[in-house]
Design a protein around this motif. Sequence first.
Motif, mmCIF file in Angstrom:
data_model
loop_
_atom_site.group_PDB
_atom_site.id
_atom_site.type_symbol
_atom_site.label_atom_id
_atom_site.label_comp_id
_atom_site.label_asym_id
_atom_site.label_seq_id
_atom_site.Cartn_x
_atom_site.Cartn_y
_atom_site.Cartn_z
ATOM 1 N N THR A 113 0.850 -1.190 0.000
ATOM 2 C CA THR A 113 0.000 0.000 0.000
ATOM 3 C C THR A 113 0.884 1.238 0.000
ATOM 4 O O THR A 113 1.693 1.432 0.905
ATOM 5 C CB THR A 113 -0.922 0.031 1.229
ATOM 6 O OG1 THR A 113 -1.753 -1.139 1.215
ATOM 7 C CG2 THR A 113 -1.802 1.276 1.219
ATOM 8 N N ARG B 271 0.587 5.136 0.262
ATOM 9 C CA ARG B 271 -0.372 6.147 0.715
ATOM 10 C C ARG B 271 -0.188 7.473 -0.017
ATOM 11 O O ARG B 271 0.917 7.999 -0.096
ATOM 12 C CB ARG B 271 -0.209 6.374 2.209
ATOM 13 C CG ARG B 271 -0.297 5.098 3.015
ATOM 14 C CD ARG B 271 -1.508 5.104 3.919
ATOM 15 N NE ARG B 271 -1.546 3.881 4.697
ATOM 16 C CZ ARG B 271 -2.438 2.909 4.484
ATOM 17 N NH1 ARG B 271 -3.334 3.019 3.536
ATOM 18 N NH2 ARG B 271 -2.432 1.834 5.238
ATOM 19 N N ASP C 57 -5.131 6.199 -2.040
ATOM 20 C CA ASP C 57 -3.975 5.310 -1.967
ATOM 21 C C ASP C 57 -3.917 4.376 -3.171
ATOM 22 O O ASP C 57 -4.876 4.261 -3.935
ATOM 23 C CB ASP C 57 -4.026 4.475 -0.684
ATOM 24 C CG ASP C 57 -4.091 5.330 0.569
ATOM 25 O OD1 ASP C 57 -3.576 6.464 0.537
ATOM 26 O OD2 ASP C 57 -4.659 4.859 1.571
#
Length: 106
Positions: free
Chosen positions: A45, A47, A89
């Motif tokens: 992930t 951000r 994201d």
Amino acid sequence: MSIPVDVADLARALEDFGAGYLLTTRDGAVKVVSVAPTLSDGTLTARGPGRGTLANLAANAQVTLVFPPREDSGMTLLVDGTGAVEGEDVQVTPTSAVLHRPADHA
């Protein structure tokens, strides 16, 4: 020199690296942004990489993450995958990874 990294071993490989760069493309242009992705359940992930990156992913889901070496002549970690927008994201599902450096840096 290239050393394949099993995607299942990505968490261990990432321990040797800090922040990296997320590369996306659209209409033949490459966009590079600095990211510090986290790995959870096999997904990275990143951000808030920005609107340009999110727009690129709408046109082309293929991404590459580049993690430069922390020391001169070290290995670079390259992770190819598929990116998906989740709010602000990016979720990257890795498809392959390799540690790489020019042979003359050995």
